[in-house]
Enzyme design. Sequence first.
Site, short mmCIF file in Angstrom:
data_model
loop_
_atom_site.label_atom_id
_atom_site.label_comp_id
_atom_site.label_asym_id
_atom_site.label_seq_id
_atom_site.Cartn_x
_atom_site.Cartn_y
_atom_site.Cartn_z
N GLY A 44 0.80 -1.22 0.00
CA GLY A 44 0.00 0.00 0.00
C GLY A 44 0.83 1.26 0.00
CG LEU A 96 -2.21 -2.25 -4.27
CD1 LEU A 96 -1.93 -1.61 -5.60
CD2 LEU A 96 -2.77 -1.24 -3.28
CG ASP A 97 1.38 -3.20 -3.44
OD1 ASP A 97 1.73 -2.84 -4.57
OD2 ASP A 97 1.09 -2.42 -2.54
CD GLN A 98 -1.13 -9.20 -1.64
OE1 GLN A 98 -0.65 -10.30 -1.43
NE2 GLN A 98 -1.04 -8.22 -0.78
#
Lengths: 289, 289, 289, 289
Positions: free
Chosen positions: C206, C232-234
């Site tokens: 995040g 997100l960001d995964q």
Amino acid sequence: MTTEPDTTARLLITCPDQPGIVAAVTTFLFQHGVNITELDQHSTDPEGGRFFLRLEFQTPHLDVPRAVLETAFREAVASRFTMDWRISYAADKPRMAVLVSKHDHALLELLWRWQRGELRVDIPVVISNHADLRESVERFGVRFEHVAIDAATHADAEARMRALLADRTDFIVLARYMRILSADFVAHYPHRIINIHHSFLPAFVGADPYQQAYTRGVKLIGATAHYVTSDLDQGPIIDQDTGRVSHRHEVPDLRRLGRDLERQVLARAVRWHVEDRVIVDGNKTIVFA
Amino acid sequence: MTTEPDTTARLLITCPDQPGIVAAVTTFLFQHGVNITELDQHSTDPEGGRFFLRLEFQTPHLDVPRAVLETAFREAVASRFTMDWRISYAADKPRMAVLVSKHDHALLELLWRWQRGELRVDIPVVISNHADLRESVERFGVRFEHVAIDAATHADAEARMRALLADRTDFIVLARYMRILSADFVAHYPHRIINIHHSFLPAFVGADPYQQAYTRGVKLIGATAHYVTSDLDQGPIIDQDTGRVSHRHEVPDLRRLGRDLERQVLARAVRWHVEDRVIVDGNKTIVFA
Amino acid sequence: MTTEPDTTARLLITCPDQPGIVAAVTTFLFQHGVNITELDQHSTDPEGGRFFLRLEFQTPHLDVPRAVLETAFREAVASRFTMDWRISYAADKPRMAVLVSKHDHALLELLWRWQRGELRVDIPVVISNHADLRESVERFGVRFEHVAIDAATHADAEARMRALLADRTDFIVLARYMRILSADFVAHYPHRIINIHHSFLPAFVGADPYQQAYTRGVKLIGATAHYVTSDLDQGPIIDQDTGRVSHRHEVPDLRRLGRDLERQVLARAVRWHVEDRVIVDGNKTIVFA
Amino acid sequence: MTTEPDTTARLLITCPDQPGIVAAVTTFLFQHGVNITELDQHSTDPEGGRFFLRLEFQTPHLDVPRAVLETAFREAVASRFTMDWRISYAADKPRMAVLVSKHDHALLELLWRWQRGELRVDIPVVISNHADLRESVERFGVRFEHVAIDAATHADAEARMRALLADRTDFIVLARYMRILSADFVAHYPHRIINIHHSFLPAFVGADPYQQAYTRGVKLIGATAHYVTSDLDQGPIIDQDTGRVSHRHEVPDLRRLGRDLERQVLARAVRWHVEDRVIVDGNKTIVFA
């Protein structure tokens, strides 16, 4: 890459590079029921260079005995490509002798990893030119031999060491052994003696590299594992690493920090050697890690 | 350690070690309304060694003008301890000239960091023995001068460079400048010329270290930032770093990977120099980083 | 591993593991006059696992046109082993679009490496939601488009970006692009959008990871390059690295030090992607580096 | 920074920042014949922040007994600046208890370093919830106590551990102790319990971090040494490090490689704690290393 089962075998090949090598080798193995689990190759030059291959395979479905497989491989593949080759079997643990002087850190690191199963070797003997480490070694259930050595007795001492090693040693590790081995001794173990030098070679060859590093004012110290040749500290490098130091570190600090590097680098190099991941190419190494 | 304000000043001291130095210095500064924000010290030996001190302080509440402060410090403290000392003020940006040949990576790294405010310097001129990088440099609004140089014209060329640098240069960075500066030239900038050498010194001094590293078969390559002295590649080391390579990397790969190390190491060394974090001690450096 | 010639091609294969794959593939290529120069394989499990293969080969002696080779491969080999496969040719440079916001360091690092020939791509366009970097980009002779974006105009803006990218983009790099792409946008480029996240994922997902890192008091900061998915960001991680920090570093210091990590990690990930060294396996990557 | 003599003492101070602290402290020590050999300071903010100071000094010329010195310091300096402070003497070795379960690597690393004099502590007892490591510990001449523990007996077991530790323990190391200590137990040793967690915190808190790391597909694994608080894996971080892994490494490989990181990071953190180099600031640490 986890701990390999006893059914693992490894084929190592060096030959002149030319098209078709991998196809010939893998087809041969496939036809004999072998399942390839790792394959690494390297060519110094596709046109006229040397070719290196390491294959790891599983033998449970092998359709012929080892000796038959090897004879067939020689006739069907190896001779065609002028290969220098060998097959090793993980079930046959290599026998690793260790030479050491007074510093115990590199030796203990190896014994420790061996004890917990990280190093798949047998250790027939640890030889030292001092008696100090006898208890540390015997505690692991490993034979310890003290062979005193000085300038006058050097030849005799080496002869005694040769006798202790003979017929029960596949390779030797110099775990901070502080005497120089004779060219004659070294010649009996070509690319089968691993030394840990306490510097980032080729910087600081010879005696007391930490003092040399301190004097020069480097900002990193290092350690180097290499095969021993008759040229001191000049043999093929297997692994190296460095660690950061500053003006606050005096020589004893460099020795303390360097011990950690030496332990790590030597343990890695020995592991690679044991798993047949290192192939010597002139004065360099191919490491299929 | 964030970007320092223009009110930052730095006091650097070298003197024989003896008790009471820090008390004398900090008491003096306190009495003049100065607020110390960083303090680093080092002693080579509390008994008869050399003592090094770096103080960073804020000047808004300074109760006297700079010149008065410095005179008072000399009389009250410095002379008593036989100090070699200086105060620098962050508001007075040092002037950094750059010498470069054809490789642009080290130069561009510095210009880039300078442009974004990471390097608090003025750049009066970039001088090259080739014309190739003129556009790259002028794009940043920085003056570029081409000074051709060969064996026959070496003295004249250095004289021209000296004229370009004179009176507008506090220190010089050799950002892969491939000509050897004369001892006479070097002598004009004692510990004020920073070179980036593309090896882990003292390994691989001299020409083409990546080729030397390849030939030796090292498993790490390195870069070294050091002050230039009249002994080639032998000056005091400011910073070094290494990166891992393998048998798969040929000389052009080493050069490519090495560029990243050179950029990082040089940028760090220049930053430390600009922030007065480096003190030379014989042929070594104290780095208060 | 040096800069590859235009005659280089690469075959990538994913299929269920079973004996005989390498033999079939290499025999096929050998019979068509192809010279294999690199071969990497990986199996998640020899019994019922997935198998991954990357082959680099030289095409000068290829005995048939590309299309014929590919048809023959499909019929003779790929269908037999249920392969997901493709061949790419180094002569066909992939087209890399870049999305960026205001931070220029990741973008400039890519443009720089591209300019000096380290990144073999074409760059059809750089798109930003701010106009700030126009000059920095156009200086390299690269097209720059400003597409303003806010909550109200998000769908329109993405539509405009899609139009700019369409038909001229093989993959997209988010070089510190600070807006979240819609799931719909991401779905058009499966495993073809590379993001650089400024933390060691999965820590600090995040917003403002450097502030998060500072608050937690970590002793290392990191950077992560990964493929973008709708989480997100995964997405699958391609590369990561870390750098040491201390209590002396405040948030702006972490940002400054982090920029260097971001540049290195992103450049490496993009290079591997361009050279077809990355294969996605579920939410992980196989990187044949 | 070499092995310190028994004449070394260390003064640690935390107080509100204001001008004049260093001057007052160093002047006081100078007047009592003390020779300062190391001085580190840190301020979170010169205006209204917290100030931290660590001084190392030599006591041979100390002009008063310890108790007199400390009383004088309290009255002359500490009370004026509202200091939280203490002096420790290297001659008084701290007493380090170790809690361990079945993994021996972290424990043996500490015992090894202790045996060779790298860790200046006394070790009153090693406590384990399993009997397995008795011989390994007693071999070093160190007392070993087995305290079985399960959900039903948790409170009793902790009471027994408390009895074993009481009056003979300055701090506790959890060398891969796999039970969670109660908040009550932890509260008795504020910032005096050091744990080694086998991940790069805050990634992968809780159980089996290597499995978590494998599942996420990270390219680096890590280890974190931190002070234990009542929030699991959330206490102040002392040190961390990471190591590179790839798709070839399965969970047992991560465990094997991770052991080396855990040993290094824990040994470093314990050393810093023993040398009074760590000051806790909220949920972070100041490490004057």
